[in-house]
Design an enzyme around this catalytic site. Sequence first.
Site, PDB file in Angstrom:
ATOM      1  N   PRO A 126      -2.926 -11.395   3.681  1.00 49.61           N
ATOM      2  CA  PRO A 126      -4.168 -11.669   4.422  1.00 49.61           C
ATOM      3  C   PRO A 126      -5.356 -11.501   3.488  1.00 49.61           C
ATOM      4  CG  PRO A 126      -3.338  -9.477   4.941  1.00 49.61           C
ATOM      5  CD  PRO A 126      -2.305 -10.118   4.068  1.00 49.61           C
ATOM      6  N   VAL A 171      -9.620 -12.320   3.318  1.00 45.77           N
ATOM      7  CA  VAL A 171     -10.805 -12.746   4.049  1.00 45.77           C
ATOM      8  C   VAL A 171     -11.348 -14.046   3.459  1.00 45.77           C
ATOM      9  CG1 VAL A 171     -13.186 -12.158   4.638  1.00 45.77           C
ATOM     10  CG2 VAL A 171     -11.402 -10.405   4.737  1.00 45.77           C
ATOM     11  N   CYS A 213      -7.719  -2.141   3.473  1.00 42.06           N
ATOM     12  CA  CYS A 213      -8.940  -2.665   2.857  1.00 42.06           C
ATOM     13  C   CYS A 213      -9.781  -1.527   2.284  1.00 42.06           C
ATOM     14  CB  CYS A 213      -9.770  -3.449   3.869  1.00 42.06           C
ATOM     15  SG  CYS A 213     -11.289  -4.144   3.153  1.00 42.06           S
ATOM     16  N   LYS A 264      -0.170  -2.681   7.181  1.00 42.54           N
ATOM     17  CA  LYS A 264      -0.375  -2.760   5.732  1.00 42.54           C
ATOM     18  C   LYS A 264      -1.277  -1.602   5.325  1.00 42.54           C
ATOM     19  CE  LYS A 264      -1.811  -6.013   2.087  1.00 42.54           C
ATOM     20  NZ  LYS A 264      -2.804  -5.174   1.388  1.00 42.54           N
ATOM     21  N   ASN A 309       3.428  -4.601  -2.638  1.00 45.23           N
ATOM     22  CA  ASN A 309       2.187  -5.302  -2.962  1.00 45.23           C
ATOM     23  C   ASN A 309       1.524  -4.607  -4.143  1.00 45.23           C
ATOM     24  OD1 ASN A 309      -1.094  -5.571  -1.444  1.00 45.23           O
ATOM     25  ND2 ASN A 309      -0.095  -7.027  -2.761  1.00 45.23           N
ATOM     26  N   ALA A 311      -1.752 -11.236  -3.233  1.00 46.99           N
ATOM     27  CA  ALA A 311      -3.101 -11.577  -2.791  1.00 46.99           C
ATOM     28  C   ALA A 311      -3.814 -12.350  -3.896  1.00 46.99           C
ATOM     29  CB  ALA A 311      -3.868 -10.311  -2.395  1.00 46.99           C
ATOM     30  N   GLU A 312      -4.632 -11.673  -4.689  1.00 39.63           N
ATOM     31  CA  GLU A 312      -5.473 -12.375  -5.666  1.00 39.63           C
ATOM     32  C   GLU A 312      -4.691 -13.198  -6.685  1.00 39.63           C
ATOM     33  OE1 GLU A 312      -9.259 -11.519  -8.652  1.00 39.63           O
ATOM     34  OE2 GLU A 312      -8.475  -9.935  -7.369  1.00 39.63           O
TER      35      GLU A 312
END
Length: 554
Positions: free
Chosen positions: A42, A44, A135, A174, A235, A259-260
Amino acid sequence: MVAPVASGSSPPPPTASPARPKLTGWELYRDVMRSPKHIVAPMVDQSELAWRVLSRRYGGHVCYTPMINAKIYSDPRHQGAYCEGAFNLACDEEGNPTVDRPLVIQFAANDPSALLESAKALQHKCDAVDINFGCPQDIARRGRYGAYLCEDWDLVYKLINVLHVNLDIPVTAKFRIFSDVDKTVKYAKMMESAGAQILTCHGRTREQRGHKSGLADWSQIAAVKRAVSVPVFANGSVLYPDDVQKCLDFTGADAYMSAEPQLHNPALFFDPSSSSLSPPHTPAHPRILLSPQQSSLYPFHADLALEYLSIVSALKTPTTPSAVKAHLFKIMFPALPRETDLRNQLGVASMRLNGVEVYVEICKEMKERMDRDISAAGWDPSSPGAYDFPVDSVTGLKTIPHWLVQPNVRPPKPEPKLEGPNLSARLAKSKAAASASASASVNTQTPTIPVPNGNPVVPTPEIGTASTLPAAAVTLDTLRVAPHSEAIAISSVDTMEEVACSAQAGATEPVIGDKRRSCGIASAEDASGGLLGGERIEEGSKRARFTVSLTGPS
């Protein structure tokens, strides 16, 4: 009522069970997700529908939506723009089994009732609901969600359990690790006891973010996997396709979430020797193969950018212009510091005014230039060893040609060079340095730096004529006191590395961009992706127009 849970203690068992049988974590993992190994995180404004379609074409087995704020989503005052922007129901594409499954919808929350209301509204559109406990950004601290709930185990337990008891589908979580592995394991076991059916463990602490990210601790992920009985997704710290299996082997995790790195290389999970568990395309969204090399571990970034734009155009569901621009900056990042005119065009282009075609033309031009460079270098993607990239002995990173997708690694944040007993002394010194350098002229010569593959890297030139301030002398206060009659080029600031910035005299109104922010200077996390082109930055009582764009790591 769930009894309070002290941080670090064992929680009580749930006080209620689901009203009807629902899938367990392993049933969700095996029967619905089809034993996935590759998870798209996920993100943003980044894991939107168009990106999920692209990701599944390149080996993403399960995708998560961008984080949805449960408090806002459940507020009747936001039933229009925010809700449709967060998850589009009108077009019936998001969560549609023919386009967008398996899918996990993620929420950020600190109110169990708001979370339950929001989750119930969307549970028919996904296979599970995830809660964001990971986050680390300042917005999460201000909103009291994400990793900033890790001290309130009682609330964490309630948030998970209310969904476990009341939803028809499983709840997952998460989270980030603590510095103490025993506390991390207790935290994970508490989440499992609350009803979390899958746990995603990010192997970094809350403090590891931006230029302080460092390496993820895979040993802590392994400890969590050994301690719980539900599936665990790992992760953190995977940069290249061959790193994925290394992480799974080391941690024993059931899948890896990216993610990134996956934003910079959507083919991170791609296996050319086998098909993805998800269909590579649907009749409504056929693939556009611009070259055979597009089906490799390291595709041409311009080809991927054009393929992504073709998906954006084909979908009925709108894709926000900010998401499109951010994706293009990340995908084509390896070449943008060289092709500065295209980088600047990308920064000022407006999809709202000119449609997606404005980006298509930029990406087509990038493709032509990369074909030019490939021809000049004599690089043959079909030759033996073409993808055996050398490893830099200093950084440990692969040296990949600039026409291919590749990870963007943030350099460690340099130690502050300013000295002084207090902030006043630091500011006084920075003002003096700024004043002393104000009359200095900029070296307009653009040096060429050789790289191992024989192709030069041309650093980003300064923007216009500017007074160049030494990195060590620049603080937030420098911009406040600097004369705006001259442009200022900044190569490094405590809160903004890897960007160049110029203040243009007389610009007092908002400039191009979808966002406005009043946050001093933009954060390093935002700046490193080149997402700030044309956004207004306010500092002190003065406003200036800033052109923010990428430079390479120094």
